[in-house]
Design a protein around this motif. Structure first.
Motif, PDB file in Angstrom:
ATOM      1  N   GLU A 132      15.514  -5.587  -1.399  1.00 37.55           N
ATOM      2  CA  GLU A 132      15.462  -5.629   0.060  1.00 37.55           C
ATOM      3  C   GLU A 132      15.126  -7.021   0.584  1.00 37.55           C
ATOM      4  O   GLU A 132      15.532  -7.377   1.677  1.00 37.55           O
ATOM      5  CB  GLU A 132      14.428  -4.625   0.582  1.00 37.55           C
ATOM      6  N   ARG A 133      14.375  -7.796  -0.192  1.00 37.76           N
ATOM      7  CA  ARG A 133      13.919  -9.102   0.273  1.00 37.76           C
ATOM      8  C   ARG A 133      14.491 -10.232  -0.577  1.00 37.76           C
ATOM      9  O   ARG A 133      13.864 -11.267  -0.752  1.00 37.76           O
ATOM     10  CB  ARG A 133      12.394  -9.120   0.268  1.00 37.76           C
ATOM     11  N   LEU A 134      15.687 -10.026  -1.068  1.00 41.76           N
ATOM     12  CA  LEU A 134      16.343 -10.971  -1.971  1.00 41.76           C
ATOM     13  C   LEU A 134      16.446 -12.379  -1.390  1.00 41.76           C
ATOM     14  O   LEU A 134      16.315 -13.363  -2.108  1.00 41.76           O
ATOM     15  CB  LEU A 134      17.736 -10.444  -2.318  1.00 41.76           C
ATOM     16  N   VAL A 153      11.365  -7.749 -19.035  1.00 44.15           N
ATOM     17  CA  VAL A 153      11.378  -9.161 -18.629  1.00 44.15           C
ATOM     18  C   VAL A 153      10.330  -9.363 -17.535  1.00 44.15           C
ATOM     19  O   VAL A 153       9.990  -8.428 -16.810  1.00 44.15           O
ATOM     20  CB  VAL A 153      12.763  -9.613 -18.106  1.00 44.15           C
ATOM     21  N   PRO A 154       9.844 -10.593 -17.378  1.00 42.83           N
ATOM     22  CA  PRO A 154       8.893 -10.876 -16.296  1.00 42.83           C
ATOM     23  C   PRO A 154       9.547 -10.718 -14.916  1.00 42.83           C
ATOM     24  O   PRO A 154      10.773 -10.797 -14.788  1.00 42.83           O
ATOM     25  CB  PRO A 154       8.507 -12.341 -16.535  1.00 42.83           C
ATOM     26  N   PRO A 155       8.734 -10.536 -13.885  1.00 44.17           N
ATOM     27  CA  PRO A 155       9.279 -10.351 -12.530  1.00 44.17           C
ATOM     28  C   PRO A 155      10.224 -11.468 -12.085  1.00 44.17           C
ATOM     29  O   PRO A 155      11.268 -11.198 -11.488  1.00 44.17           O
ATOM     30  CB  PRO A 155       8.034 -10.310 -11.638  1.00 44.17           C
ATOM     31  N   ARG A 156       9.920 -12.722 -12.374  1.00 41.06           N
ATOM     32  CA  ARG A 156      10.760 -13.847 -11.931  1.00 41.06           C
ATOM     33  C   ARG A 156      12.140 -13.788 -12.585  1.00 41.06           C
ATOM     34  O   ARG A 156      13.158 -14.046 -11.946  1.00 41.06           O
ATOM     35  CB  ARG A 156      10.052 -15.169 -12.254  1.00 41.06           C
ATOM     36  N   VAL A 157      12.189 -13.425 -13.866  1.00 45.71           N
ATOM     37  CA  VAL A 157      13.470 -13.303 -14.573  1.00 45.71           C
ATOM     38  C   VAL A 157      14.289 -12.164 -13.962  1.00 45.71           C
ATOM     39  O   VAL A 157      15.492 -12.300 -13.735  1.00 45.71           O
ATOM     40  CB  VAL A 157      13.242 -13.087 -16.087  1.00 45.71           C
ATOM     41  N   TYR A 158      13.629 -11.057 -13.677  1.00 46.94           N
ATOM     42  CA  TYR A 158      14.312  -9.917 -13.066  1.00 46.94           C
ATOM     43  C   TYR A 158      14.866 -10.285 -11.693  1.00 46.94           C
ATOM     44  O   TYR A 158      16.004  -9.950 -11.363  1.00 46.94           O
ATOM     45  CB  TYR A 158      13.346  -8.734 -12.960  1.00 46.94           C
ATOM     46  N   LEU A 159      14.069 -11.009 -10.900  1.00 45.09           N
ATOM     47  CA  LEU A 159      14.517 -11.440  -9.577  1.00 45.09           C
ATOM     48  C   LEU A 159      15.739 -12.348  -9.694  1.00 45.09           C
ATOM     49  O   LEU A 159      16.699 -12.208  -8.931  1.00 45.09           O
ATOM     50  CB  LEU A 159      13.383 -12.150  -8.832  1.00 45.09           C
ATOM     51  N   THR A 160      15.720 -13.241 -10.651  1.00 47.97           N
ATOM     52  CA  THR A 160      16.884 -14.121 -10.860  1.00 47.97           C
ATOM     53  C   THR A 160      18.109 -13.297 -11.222  1.00 47.97           C
ATOM     54  O   THR A 160      19.210 -13.551 -10.721  1.00 47.97           O
ATOM     55  CB  THR A 160      16.583 -15.169 -11.949  1.00 47.97           C
ATOM     56  N   GLU A 220      21.820 -16.402   1.445  1.00 47.62           N
ATOM     57  CA  GLU A 220      21.791 -14.931   1.406  1.00 47.62           C
ATOM     58  C   GLU A 220      20.983 -14.401   0.216  1.00 47.62           C
ATOM     59  O   GLU A 220      20.331 -13.366   0.313  1.00 47.62           O
ATOM     60  CB  GLU A 220      23.228 -14.409   1.348  1.00 47.62           C
ATOM     61  N   VAL A 221      21.038 -15.099  -0.893  1.00 42.23           N
ATOM     62  CA  VAL A 221      20.356 -14.618  -2.105  1.00 42.23           C
ATOM     63  C   VAL A 221      19.041 -15.352  -2.393  1.00 42.23           C
ATOM     64  O   VAL A 221      18.451 -15.164  -3.455  1.00 42.23           O
ATOM     65  CB  VAL A 221      21.270 -14.649  -3.350  1.00 42.23           C
ATOM     66  N   GLY A 222      18.591 -16.171  -1.466  1.00 39.06           N
ATOM     67  CA  GLY A 222      17.256 -16.736  -1.594  1.00 39.06           C
ATOM     68  C   GLY A 222      17.123 -18.096  -2.234  1.00 39.06           C
ATOM     69  O   GLY A 222      16.035 -18.476  -2.665  1.00 39.06           O
ATOM     70  N   TYR A 223      18.217 -18.872  -2.289  1.00 39.88           N
ATOM     71  CA  TYR A 223      18.131 -20.231  -2.819  1.00 39.88           C
ATOM     72  C   TYR A 223      18.175 -21.229  -1.671  1.00 39.88           C
ATOM     73  O   TYR A 223      18.860 -21.005  -0.675  1.00 39.88           O
ATOM     74  CB  TYR A 223      19.236 -20.496  -3.835  1.00 39.88           C
ATOM     75  N   ILE A 254      25.342 -21.640 -13.113  1.00 39.51           N
ATOM     76  CA  ILE A 254      25.963 -22.218 -14.314  1.00 39.51           C
ATOM     77  C   ILE A 254      25.157 -21.844 -15.557  1.00 39.51           C
ATOM     78  O   ILE A 254      25.726 -21.511 -16.602  1.00 39.51           O
ATOM     79  CB  ILE A 254      26.107 -23.745 -14.171  1.00 39.51           C
ATOM     80  N   LYS A 255      23.851 -21.858 -15.444  1.00 41.63           N
ATOM     81  CA  LYS A 255      22.986 -21.486 -16.575  1.00 41.63           C
ATOM     82  C   LYS A 255      23.249 -20.050 -17.014  1.00 41.63           C
ATOM     83  O   LYS A 255      23.282 -19.758 -18.212  1.00 41.63           O
ATOM     84  CB  LYS A 255      21.518 -21.656 -16.175  1.00 41.63           C
ATOM     85  N   HIS A 256      23.458 -19.160 -16.063  1.00 43.61           N
ATOM     86  CA  HIS A 256      23.627 -17.737 -16.380  1.00 43.61           C
ATOM     87  C   HIS A 256      25.075 -17.320 -16.626  1.00 43.61           C
ATOM     88  O   HIS A 256      25.337 -16.452 -17.457  1.00 43.61           O
ATOM     89  CB  HIS A 256      23.011 -16.876 -15.278  1.00 43.61           C
ATOM     90  N   GLN A 257      26.010 -17.911 -15.909  1.00 46.41           N
ATOM     91  CA  GLN A 257      27.410 -17.491 -16.002  1.00 46.41           C
ATOM     92  C   GLN A 257      28.295 -18.472 -16.761  1.00 46.41           C
ATOM     93  O   GLN A 257      29.452 -18.199 -17.010  1.00 46.41           O
ATOM     94  CB  GLN A 257      27.987 -17.284 -14.588  1.00 46.41           C
ATOM     95  N   ARG A 258      27.766 -19.636 -17.066  1.00 42.83           N
ATOM     96  CA  ARG A 258      28.483 -20.681 -17.801  1.00 42.83           C
ATOM     97  C   ARG A 258      29.720 -21.205 -17.070  1.00 42.83           C
ATOM     98  O   ARG A 258      30.681 -21.645 -17.670  1.00 42.83           O
ATOM     99  CB  ARG A 258      28.842 -20.217 -19.203  1.00 42.83           C
ATOM    100  N   MET A 259      29.662 -21.103 -15.739  1.00 42.47           N
ATOM    101  CA  MET A 259      30.684 -21.700 -14.878  1.00 42.47           C
ATOM    102  C   MET A 259      30.106 -21.821 -13.477  1.00 42.47           C
ATOM    103  O   MET A 259      29.118 -21.172 -13.168  1.00 42.47           O
ATOM    104  CB  MET A 259      31.980 -20.880 -14.872  1.00 42.47           C
ATOM    105  N   SER A 260      30.728 -22.657 -12.670  1.00 39.68           N
ATOM    106  CA  SER A 260      30.241 -22.847 -11.301  1.00 39.68           C
ATOM    107  C   SER A 260      30.586 -21.628 -10.445  1.00 39.68           C
ATOM    108  O   SER A 260      31.501 -20.865 -10.781  1.00 39.68           O
ATOM    109  CB  SER A 260      30.873 -24.093 -10.695  1.00 39.68           C
ATOM    110  N   PRO A 261      29.877 -21.449  -9.330  1.00 41.75           N
ATOM    111  CA  PRO A 261      30.228 -20.344  -8.431  1.00 41.75           C
ATOM    112  C   PRO A 261      31.684 -20.410  -7.965  1.00 41.75           C
ATOM    113  O   PRO A 261      32.367 -19.387  -7.897  1.00 41.75           O
ATOM    114  CB  PRO A 261      29.259 -20.520  -7.256  1.00 41.75           C
TER     115      PRO A 261
END
Length: 106
Positions: free
Chosen positions: A5-7, A37-44, A68-71, A82-89
């Motif tokens: 809800e507060r992403l 996983v820790p809360p921060r990892v889950y939020l990411t 929209e997603v909090g960055y 890129i760290k998570h998907q291995r490509m740019s958005p």
């Protein structure tokens, strides 16, 4: 659910713990025990899922999606993405919208 809800907001461990009516230490320990996983990892992870969904289904700019997603910026989003998907958005959006063309370009 609170995280979803507060992403778009910067959610602190203290806020999460208060919502669960636990100390931050106990909350973090119980959260990791429950979800692995820790809360921060889950939020990411939640933010990355939502980013993918928005890239796939909207024409919002990467900057708008980042907000929209909090960055704080599209650069921060891109670095995490890129760290998570291995490509740019942008590359991800191209790949999911035109997979045949994206594959041919590689």
């Amino acid at each position: 659910e609170f995280m979803r809800e507060r992403l778009s907001e910067d959610i602190s461990l203290d806020e999460l713990a208060a919502e669960a009516r636990l100390s931050p230490f106990h909350f973090a320990r119980m959260f990791k025990q429950s979800l692995g996983v820790p809360p921060r990892v889950y939020l990411t992870r939640l933010r990355m899922e939502r980013t993918c969904e928005l890239l796939e289904t909207t024409d919002l700019s990467v900057t708008e999606i980042a907000q929209e997603v909090g960055y704080s910026s599209n650069q921060v989003l891109a670095r995490v993405f890129i760290k998570h998907q291995r490509m740019s958005p942008t590359d991800y959006r191209r790949a999911v919208r035109d997979p045949v063309r994206s594959f041919a370009l590689r």
